[in-house]
Design a protein around this motif. Structure first.
Motif, PDB file in Angstrom:
ATOM      1  N   ASP A  96      -8.458 -16.552  -3.494  1.00  0.00           N
ATOM      2  CA  ASP A  96      -7.779 -15.458  -3.763  1.00  0.00           C
ATOM      3  C   ASP A  96      -8.151 -14.882  -5.151  1.00  0.00           C
ATOM      4  O   ASP A  96      -7.854 -15.301  -5.975  1.00  0.00           O
ATOM      5  CB  ASP A  96      -6.214 -15.221  -3.495  1.00  0.00           C
ATOM      6  CG  ASP A  96      -5.771 -14.200  -3.769  1.00  0.00           C
ATOM      7  OD1 ASP A  96      -6.582 -13.002  -3.602  1.00  0.00           O
ATOM      8  OD2 ASP A  96      -4.381 -13.745  -3.681  1.00  0.00           O
ATOM      9  N   LEU A  97      -9.008 -13.737  -4.930  1.00  0.00           N
ATOM     10  CA  LEU A  97      -9.717 -13.220  -6.160  1.00  0.00           C
ATOM     11  C   LEU A  97      -9.217 -11.827  -6.406  1.00  0.00           C
ATOM     12  O   LEU A  97      -9.675 -10.869  -7.227  1.00  0.00           O
ATOM     13  CB  LEU A  97     -11.250 -13.187  -6.185  1.00  0.00           C
ATOM     14  CG  LEU A  97     -11.925 -14.530  -5.831  1.00  0.00           C
ATOM     15  CD1 LEU A  97     -13.390 -14.184  -5.846  1.00  0.00           C
ATOM     16  CD2 LEU A  97     -11.599 -15.463  -6.828  1.00  0.00           C
ATOM     17  N   SER A  98      -8.057 -11.563  -5.954  1.00  0.00           N
ATOM     18  CA  SER A  98      -7.377 -10.116  -5.904  1.00  0.00           C
ATOM     19  C   SER A  98      -6.939  -9.906  -7.264  1.00  0.00           C
ATOM     20  O   SER A  98      -6.760  -8.918  -7.512  1.00  0.00           O
ATOM     21  CB  SER A  98      -6.377  -9.804  -4.771  1.00  0.00           C
ATOM     22  OG  SER A  98      -5.389 -10.818  -4.977  1.00  0.00           O
ATOM     23  N   GLY A  99      -6.394 -10.980  -7.844  1.00  0.00           N
ATOM     24  CA  GLY A  99      -5.764 -10.693  -9.273  1.00  0.00           C
ATOM     25  C   GLY A  99      -4.241 -10.702  -9.128  1.00  0.00           C
ATOM     26  O   GLY A  99      -3.565 -10.276 -10.250  1.00  0.00           O
ATOM     27  N   ASP A 100      -3.780 -10.351  -7.786  1.00  0.00           N
ATOM     28  CA  ASP A 100      -2.298 -10.283  -7.666  1.00  0.00           C
ATOM     29  C   ASP A 100      -1.520 -11.273  -8.174  1.00  0.00           C
ATOM     30  O   ASP A 100      -1.994 -12.589  -8.303  1.00  0.00           O
ATOM     31  CB  ASP A 100      -1.918 -10.168  -6.236  1.00  0.00           C
ATOM     32  CG  ASP A 100      -2.616  -8.700  -5.642  1.00  0.00           C
ATOM     33  OD1 ASP A 100      -3.035  -7.894  -6.425  1.00  0.00           O
ATOM     34  OD2 ASP A 100      -2.970  -8.685  -4.556  1.00  0.00           O
ATOM     35  N   ARG A 101      -0.198 -11.153  -8.399  1.00  0.00           N
ATOM     36  CA  ARG A 101       0.452 -12.068  -8.922  1.00  0.00           C
ATOM     37  C   ARG A 101       1.070 -12.840  -7.897  1.00  0.00           C
ATOM     38  O   ARG A 101       0.963 -12.599  -6.937  1.00  0.00           O
ATOM     39  CB  ARG A 101       1.903 -11.553  -9.686  1.00  0.00           C
ATOM     40  CG  ARG A 101       1.674 -10.667 -11.015  1.00  0.00           C
ATOM     41  CD  ARG A 101       2.931  -9.897 -11.531  1.00  0.00           C
ATOM     42  NE  ARG A 101       3.910 -10.988 -11.863  1.00  0.00           N
ATOM     43  CZ  ARG A 101       4.117 -11.693 -12.903  1.00  0.00           C
ATOM     44  NH1 ARG A 101       3.260 -11.159 -13.896  1.00  0.00           N
ATOM     45  NH2 ARG A 101       5.077 -12.297 -13.304  1.00  0.00           N
ATOM     46  N   LEU A 102       1.440 -14.199  -8.373  1.00  0.00           N
ATOM     47  CA  LEU A 102       1.751 -15.223  -7.194  1.00  0.00           C
ATOM     48  C   LEU A 102       3.126 -14.852  -6.568  1.00  0.00           C
ATOM     49  O   LEU A 102       3.968 -14.007  -7.396  1.00  0.00           O
ATOM     50  CB  LEU A 102       2.133 -16.440  -7.848  1.00  0.00           C
ATOM     51  CG  LEU A 102       0.982 -17.432  -8.380  1.00  0.00           C
ATOM     52  CD1 LEU A 102       1.221 -18.623  -9.109  1.00  0.00           C
ATOM     53  CD2 LEU A 102       0.100 -17.686  -6.881  1.00  0.00           C
ATOM     54  N   PHE A 103       3.492 -14.860  -5.351  1.00  0.00           N
ATOM     55  CA  PHE A 103       4.573 -14.550  -4.722  1.00  0.00           C
ATOM     56  C   PHE A 103       5.587 -15.382  -5.262  1.00  0.00           C
ATOM     57  O   PHE A 103       5.662 -16.576  -5.535  1.00  0.00           O
ATOM     58  CB  PHE A 103       4.246 -14.851  -3.158  1.00  0.00           C
ATOM     59  CG  PHE A 103       5.744 -14.698  -2.480  1.00  0.00           C
ATOM     60  CD1 PHE A 103       6.159 -13.480  -1.993  1.00  0.00           C
ATOM     61  CD2 PHE A 103       6.518 -15.726  -1.902  1.00  0.00           C
ATOM     62  CE1 PHE A 103       7.157 -13.029  -1.244  1.00  0.00           C
ATOM     63  CE2 PHE A 103       7.744 -15.585  -1.379  1.00  0.00           C
ATOM     64  CZ  PHE A 103       8.011 -14.082  -0.871  1.00  0.00           C
ATOM     65  N   SER A 104       7.076 -14.906  -5.405  1.00  0.00           N
ATOM     66  CA  SER A 104       8.115 -15.682  -5.787  1.00  0.00           C
ATOM     67  C   SER A 104       9.205 -15.071  -4.824  1.00  0.00           C
ATOM     68  O   SER A 104       9.196 -14.012  -4.241  1.00  0.00           O
ATOM     69  CB  SER A 104       8.708 -15.275  -7.136  1.00  0.00           C
ATOM     70  OG  SER A 104       8.763 -13.820  -7.232  1.00  0.00           O
ATOM     71  N   ILE A 105      10.157 -16.011  -4.679  1.00  0.00           N
ATOM     72  CA  ILE A 105      10.995 -15.804  -3.855  1.00  0.00           C
ATOM     73  C   ILE A 105      12.330 -15.034  -4.423  1.00  0.00           C
ATOM     74  O   ILE A 105      12.600 -15.399  -5.550  1.00  0.00           O
ATOM     75  CB  ILE A 105      11.890 -17.025  -3.139  1.00  0.00           C
ATOM     76  CG1 ILE A 105      10.625 -17.970  -2.227  1.00  0.00           C
ATOM     77  CG2 ILE A 105      13.265 -16.608  -2.146  1.00  0.00           C
ATOM     78  CD1 ILE A 105      11.323 -19.144  -1.640  1.00  0.00           C
ATOM     79  N   PRO A 106      12.686 -13.835  -3.967  1.00  0.00           N
ATOM     80  CA  PRO A 106      13.744 -12.895  -4.953  1.00  0.00           C
ATOM     81  C   PRO A 106      15.092 -13.640  -4.906  1.00  0.00           C
ATOM     82  O   PRO A 106      15.459 -14.365  -3.974  1.00  0.00           O
ATOM     83  CB  PRO A 106      13.737 -11.690  -4.189  1.00  0.00           C
ATOM     84  CG  PRO A 106      13.415 -11.894  -2.531  1.00  0.00           C
ATOM     85  CD  PRO A 106      12.279 -13.251  -2.783  1.00  0.00           C
ATOM     86  N   GLY A 107      15.736 -12.984  -5.983  1.00  0.00           N
ATOM     87  CA  GLY A 107      17.320 -13.701  -5.928  1.00  0.00           C
ATOM     88  C   GLY A 107      17.272 -14.813  -6.817  1.00  0.00           C
ATOM     89  O   GLY A 107      16.471 -15.334  -7.418  1.00  0.00           O
ATOM     90  N   SER A 108      18.498 -15.279  -6.873  1.00  0.00           N
ATOM     91  CA  SER A 108      18.693 -16.595  -7.585  1.00  0.00           C
ATOM     92  C   SER A 108      19.170 -17.607  -6.703  1.00  0.00           C
ATOM     93  O   SER A 108      19.940 -17.480  -5.695  1.00  0.00           O
ATOM     94  CB  SER A 108      19.751 -16.271  -8.696  1.00  0.00           C
ATOM     95  OG  SER A 108      19.432 -15.389  -9.464  1.00  0.00           O
ATOM     96  N   PRO A 109      19.123 -19.015  -7.116  1.00  0.00           N
ATOM     97  CA  PRO A 109      19.939 -19.938  -6.275  1.00  0.00           C
ATOM     98  C   PRO A 109      21.247 -19.923  -6.113  1.00  0.00           C
ATOM     99  O   PRO A 109      21.758 -19.282  -7.044  1.00  0.00           O
ATOM    100  CB  PRO A 109      19.025 -21.384  -6.969  1.00  0.00           C
ATOM    101  CG  PRO A 109      18.160 -20.969  -7.817  1.00  0.00           C
ATOM    102  CD  PRO A 109      18.349 -19.389  -8.207  1.00  0.00           C
ATOM    103  N   PRO A 110      21.688 -20.504  -4.942  1.00  0.00           N
ATOM    104  CA  PRO A 110      23.220 -20.641  -4.953  1.00  0.00           C
ATOM    105  C   PRO A 110      23.940 -21.324  -6.084  1.00  0.00           C
ATOM    106  O   PRO A 110      23.105 -22.213  -6.581  1.00  0.00           O
ATOM    107  CB  PRO A 110      23.413 -20.813  -3.605  1.00  0.00           C
ATOM    108  CG  PRO A 110      22.515 -21.852  -3.233  1.00  0.00           C
ATOM    109  CD  PRO A 110      21.106 -21.258  -4.104  1.00  0.00           C
ATOM    110  N   ASN A 111      25.107 -20.875  -6.030  1.00  0.00           N
ATOM    111  CA  ASN A 111      26.054 -21.602  -7.031  1.00  0.00           C
ATOM    112  C   ASN A 111      26.586 -22.910  -6.416  1.00  0.00           C
ATOM    113  O   ASN A 111      27.651 -22.413  -5.690  1.00  0.00           O
ATOM    114  CB  ASN A 111      26.912 -20.830  -8.014  1.00  0.00           C
ATOM    115  CG  ASN A 111      28.079 -21.697  -8.844  1.00  0.00           C
ATOM    116  OD1 ASN A 111      27.837 -22.880  -8.750  1.00  0.00           O
ATOM    117  ND2 ASN A 111      28.725 -20.665  -9.675  1.00  0.00           N
TER     118      ASN A 111
END
Length: 333
Positions: free
Chosen positions: A266-281
């Motif tokens: 992937d040479l698009s230069g886009d940021r890596l995907f990240s799962i939104p939100g926070s882990p559960p407590n």
């Protein structure tokens, strides 16, 4: 699946207790492991992977407690075992390779002595010469060249990859039926990592032991395992054959894990995907830990009724988006 699995875990719940209260590290986990297969257990840090199998071997420590469920190894009730029975199971039935070999190996004792000690602990009749010869054979089995010289080496004289191989030799010294490897490739470069993964496959072929590979790396799973268990928040999100998990992914969390893997093409230069939100407590865990779309249903599920949906006879996923009734009502149930 066969009627008599080697390892059977039913509705396992494990908590840690501290001054701040109960931490629910494993929440209602059920799984089956068959003889001779390689199973990958994948998930991010804190997902309950290691604690699940520390519970299986009852190596939790003083603060950890199994608060519910049933564990059976080779037909025997693990939770009802005496200390003597547990010691026998841990050493002759189940072998463990922990994440950092330098903290498991004694730096002041030679490698050959440490391997021989494990054998002599459960075979009092073996002589020093026999133990040494068997130790050399085991080192050769885990693909260590110059095994005779390594027997006289101290752990700190070996590389990380060599120490990890020594850990595998110790783990299989008593011929266990199940081998649990917890992050065995962490902190190793890609070349050594590939050698360790090949070693895992060859050990299964040579010893016919079932192997459970605990990891956070989906690439390791794809290369080594036949079946995959995906964990998050102390629960199993998805389980299936490797091809099913990678090409017929059914749970949003697994999709997120796959999308977060860097693509070297992937040479698009886009940021890596990240799962939104926070882990559960997990101190106040309630409902499903990963709430993607069916928020109302996920939050209302209690600690004994989990909505697993069967994608195929070998593939299950905990996601309301697979529920025909939920979809039929437009996600408003």
């Amino acid at each position: 699946m066969p009627v008599n699995p080697l390892l059977e875990v039913n509705h396992l719940r494990t908590s840690f207790f501290s001054f701040s209260g109960e931490v629910q590290a494993v929440r209602d986990v059920s799984l089956r492991v068959q003889r001779g297969e390689i199973v990958g257990v994948v998930g991010e840090s804190g997902s309950g992977k290691s604690v699940t199998f520390l519970s299986v071997t009852r190596l939790l420590g003083e603060s950890g407690k199994i608060v519910g469920g049933d564990v059976r190894f080779d037909g025997e009730n693990v939770l009802a075992m005496s200390h003597t029975q547990l010691r026998k199971m841990r050493n002759q039935g189940i072998g463990m390779v922990f994440q950092e070999p330098m903290t498991s190996l004694n730096p002041t004792i030679k490698v050959g002595t440490q391997i021989a000690e494990r054998m002599r602990a459960f075979n009092k009749g073996i002589s020093t010469q026999q133990a040494r010869a068997e130790s050399e054979r085991l080192l050769a089995l885990v693909r260590i060249t110059g095994a005779k010289n390594i027997l006289n080496a101290y752990p700190f004289e070996l590389s990380g990859g060599m120490r990890q191989r020594v850990m595998f030799a110790i783990a299989i010294a008593t011929g266990p039926k199940l081998l649990i490897a917890d992050e065995p490739t962490t902190a190793l470069d890609v070349t050594i990592q590939n050698q360790i993964l090949k070693l895992i496959r060859s050990l299964r072929d040579d010893t016919n032991a079932c192997i459970i590979l605990i990891t956070h790396d989906l690439g390791v799973v794809a290369e080594t395992c036949e079946r995959v268990i995906v964990m998050y928040g102390g629960m199993i999100m998805e389980e299936g054959l490797v091809d099913e998990i990678f090409y017929e992914t059914a749970h949003p969390y697994t999709i997120g894990l796959r999308k977060s893997i860097p693509d070297v093409n992937d040479l698009s230069g886009d940021r890596l995907f990240s799962i939104p939100g926070s882990p559960p407590n997990i101190s106040t865990a309630a409902g499903l830990p990963f709430m993607f779309a069916a928020t109302k249903q996920c939050a209302s599920v209690n600690n004994t009724a989990r909505p697993y949906f069967e994608v195929s006879p070998t593939h299950r996923s905990m996601c309301w988006l697979l529920d025909p009734d939920y979809l039929r009502h437009g996600g408003s149930q």
